[in-house]
Design an enzyme around this catalytic site. Sequence first.
Site, PDB file in Angstrom:
ATOM      1  N   THR A 185       1.152  -1.331  -0.034  1.00 48.58           N
ATOM      2  CA  THR A 185       0.130   0.268  -0.166  1.00 48.58           C
ATOM      3  C   THR A 185       1.069   1.395  -0.311  1.00 48.58           C
ATOM      4  O   THR A 185       1.943   1.252   0.219  1.00 48.58           O
ATOM      5  CB  THR A 185      -1.142   0.390   1.445  1.00 48.58           C
ATOM      6  N   GLU A 330      -5.338  -3.709   3.053  1.00 50.03           N
ATOM      7  CA  GLU A 330      -5.283  -4.489   4.226  1.00 50.03           C
ATOM      8  C   GLU A 330      -6.543  -5.400   5.046  1.00 50.03           C
ATOM      9  O   GLU A 330      -6.640  -6.167   5.978  1.00 50.03           O
ATOM     10  CB  GLU A 330      -5.130  -3.674   5.584  1.00 50.03           C
ATOM     11  N   LYS A 444      -7.228  10.465  -4.216  1.00 57.07           N
ATOM     12  CA  LYS A 444      -7.885   9.298  -4.883  1.00 57.07           C
ATOM     13  C   LYS A 444      -8.106   9.635  -6.332  1.00 57.07           C
ATOM     14  O   LYS A 444      -9.157  10.326  -6.584  1.00 57.07           O
ATOM     15  CB  LYS A 444      -9.102   8.529  -4.657  1.00 57.07           C
ATOM     16  N   TRP A 449      -3.477   6.164  -5.645  1.00 59.62           N
ATOM     17  CA  TRP A 449      -3.426   6.998  -4.881  1.00 59.62           C
ATOM     18  C   TRP A 449      -2.341   8.774  -4.901  1.00 59.62           C
ATOM     19  O   TRP A 449      -1.358   8.268  -5.762  1.00 59.62           O
ATOM     20  CB  TRP A 449      -2.352   6.387  -3.149  1.00 59.62           C
TER      21      TRP A 449
HETATM   22  P1  AMP Z   1      -6.421   0.941  -1.067  1.00 59.62           P
HETATM   23  O1  AMP Z   1      -5.593   0.416  -0.185  1.00 59.62           O
HETATM   24  O2  AMP Z   1      -5.595   1.759  -1.980  1.00 59.62           O
HETATM   25  O3  AMP Z   1      -8.271  -0.098  -1.881  1.00 59.62           O
HETATM   26  O4  AMP Z   1      -7.096   2.479   0.187  1.00 59.62           O
HETATM   27  C1  AMP Z   1      -8.293   2.225   1.021  1.00 59.62           C
HETATM   28  C2  AMP Z   1      -8.749   3.270   0.675  1.00 59.62           C
HETATM   29  O5  AMP Z   1      -9.964   3.799   0.027  1.00 59.62           O
HETATM   30  C3  AMP Z   1     -10.077   3.250   1.763  1.00 59.62           C
HETATM   31  O6  AMP Z   1      -9.489   3.210   3.126  1.00 59.62           O
HETATM   32  C4  AMP Z   1     -11.114   4.668   1.986  1.00 59.62           C
HETATM   33  O7  AMP Z   1      -9.694   5.946   2.428  1.00 59.62           O
HETATM   34  C5  AMP Z   1     -11.359   4.343   0.337  1.00 59.62           C
HETATM   35  N1  AMP Z   1     -11.524   4.094   0.188  1.00 59.62           N
HETATM   36  C6  AMP Z   1     -12.239   2.783  -0.200  1.00 59.62           C
HETATM   37  N2  AMP Z   1     -13.250   1.769  -0.995  1.00 59.62           N
HETATM   38  C7  AMP Z   1     -13.921   3.518  -0.741  1.00 59.62           C
HETATM   39  C8  AMP Z   1     -15.797   3.641  -1.196  1.00 59.62           C
HETATM   40  N3  AMP Z   1     -16.637   2.981  -1.224  1.00 59.62           N
HETATM   41  N4  AMP Z   1     -16.010   5.239  -0.810  1.00 59.62           N
HETATM   42  C9  AMP Z   1     -15.294   5.963   0.142  1.00 59.62           C
HETATM   43  N5  AMP Z   1     -13.803   5.413  -0.004  1.00 59.62           N
HETATM   44  C10 AMP Z   1     -13.322   4.199   0.070  1.00 59.62           C
END
Ligand code: AMP
Length: 551
Positions: A185, A330, A444, A449
Site C-alpha cells: 500500500t 489490508e 484518489k 493514490w
Molecule cells: P486501498 O488500500 O488502495 O484499496 O485504499 C483503501 C481506502 O480507499 C480506504 O481506506 C478508503 O479511504 C478508500 N475507499 C475505498 N473504497 C471506498 C468507498 N467505497 N468509499 C469511500 N472511500 C473508499
Amino acid sequence: MLGLMQNWPLTVDRILEHANNAFPHREVVTRAVEDGQLRTTTYAAVYRRAKQVTNALRERSVTVGDRIATLAWNTDRHLEAWYGTMCMGAVLHTVNPRLFPEQIAWIINHAEDKILFFDTTFTQIVEKIAPLLKTVQLYVALTDREHLPQSSVPIVAYEDFIAGQSEEAQWGGFDENTACGLCYTSGTTGDPKGVLYSHRSNVIHAMAANQTDVFGCGAKDVVLPIVPMFHANAWAIAFVAPMCGSKLVMPGAKLDGPSVYELLEGQKVTFTAAVPTVWQGLLGFLRENNSKPTTLKRVAIGGSAIPETVLRAFEEDYGVEVIHAWGMTEMSPIGTTGKLLPDHYEQDHESQIKAKMKQGRTPFTVEMKIVDDDGKRIAHDGKAFGRLLVRGPSVARAYFKNAGAKNERGECLETCGYFDTGDVATIDPLGIMQITDRAKDVIKSGGEWISSIDIENFAMGAEGVANAAVIGVAHPKWDERPLLIIQPKPGASPTKESVLKFLDGKIAKWWTPDDVAFVELIPLGATGKINKLALREQFKDYKLPTTKAAE
Ligand code: AMP
C-alpha cells in the site's frame, strides 16, 4: 474434545483444482496486451499451464516462501503465473505499474523478489528499474518469442519459460497460514508497506466476497474484473471466478469506454467491477453512442466513494444493480457492500438511492466498530462519527517485515486487537457504515493514490514558497485531482509555472497538481498541522482548469 472432520487446509491450490475438476471447459477470454485481439482458453488449460509455471520456477530453484513479482495487466498468462506461484507455496507479489519507477524498485527490493513477470507495455519501466534491483535474477515477458521486445535487459519470453515443462506438479501440502500473496500500500507518510496475505486468508476472503449480498457470482455468470490484479487481488475475483465456475473475461491493457463496452456485449458479461473512473468512461461512451449494456446485471464499484450520477445512470437508465463496495488492501480488500436490507425495500426509490450511496454493511468474517480518539466505542446511531476499526480472518495483523508496528509483537493493531482503517465513519442502527472523511488526506485519482504530503514536501522547496498544502478537488474524469495551495514568502511572488517547473521530475507526472492557487495564509490547526478541513471548505467550489476539458 476435537471434531472428527477431515483436515483440509484452506490453500488456494484447491481453488484451481476445483475449477479443473468441476468447470474444466469454462472459458477464460483475454484481450491480448500485444495486439488487442481476443484469445480464449479454459480453466483446464490455465490449470495445466500453471503447473508448467510451477515446474519452471522450481527449475530456477524457487521454493516455498520465495517472492515472485508481476508487473502485469489482467490476462490469462498473469492468472497462470499467479496460480503457478501461489500453489507451490511461493509468494506472488503484484506490483502496481502506475507507481513512480523508483518506488517500484524500492518495493521489489524490499520484497526481495527473485523473478519478475511483466507485460511488454511495461518494458520501459523494467529497463529503468533493472539497474536498481538487487534480488531479481530473471525477467520474464508475458508474451511469446514473436512479440518479445528489443531490450537492454536480458528477457525471456513467458512461452519459452514454460515450454517443455511437465503439466504434472505437486501443489499444496503446506500449512494454510503460509504466505500466498504480497501487495504494497502506498501510505501517506513513510515508505509503502507490504500486506502479506496467507492461503487461509485468501480462501476465506474469496468465500466471503462471493456471498449473495456481496458479489454473489455463480457458474452462469460471465465476470469481467476491470479492477487490476495488482489492486488487492482484483478484489478477490481472481479467486472467486474459478471457485464458482464463472466465465472470466480479462481486459488486458484496454480499459477505455469503447473497449470495455465491446467486452461487455461481445462476451455477454453479467458482472463486472472497477473504480468509479472506469465507469465514468463507459457511461460517457454509452451516452454519446446511444448504446446500452444488454446482458450486464450487477456492477461492483469501490476504491473511492461512488458518485451519485454513476449510481443513478446504472440503476435508473440501464437497470444494472450497483454494488457499492468499500475496503482496503489490508482487508483483502472487501470490508462492506451497500446491498439493501429488507427495511430499505419498503422505502421509496429516493431513499434507496440514499442508502446505496453509503458504503454499506459487513459480510460474515468482517467486524467493524467506530471509536473516539481514546479508543472508546461510540454509538452506532448513524450520526456520531469516529475512527473506523475492523477485524477478521482476512484483515492484516502485521505488515511485511513488521513495518509500522504498533506493539512489541510487530503487529499493526490497536490495543483492542482491531486494525485502524484510517477512515472516519458513521455506523447506523442497521449496521450500515458511511465514510465521512479520511484520516489520511491522500488524493484518489482514477483509483490510485496521490500523496498530498509528498507533493507538499517538494513544493516547500520551491523558490519563494513559505508553506504549501495539497488537497483533492472533485474532477469529472478522475474523481479527484490535486490542487496545490501556496503561501508565498513575504515579498516573494512565485508563479504557477515556476512551482510546477520545480516539481517536474521530482514527482510522478500524473501526480502533478492540476492547478496552483495562492493564498495569504494557509490555516493551521491546534497542533501546528495544516488545517485541511478548513482548506477544503475554502476551495469546495473550486473549478480546476482540467475540469472543463473533461466535461
Ligand atoms: P486501498 O488500500 O488502495 O484499496 O485504499 C483503501 C481506502 O480507499 C480506504 O481506506 C478508503 O479511504 C478508500 N475507499 C475505498 N473504497 C471506498 C468507498 N467505497 N468509499 C469511500 N472511500 C473508499
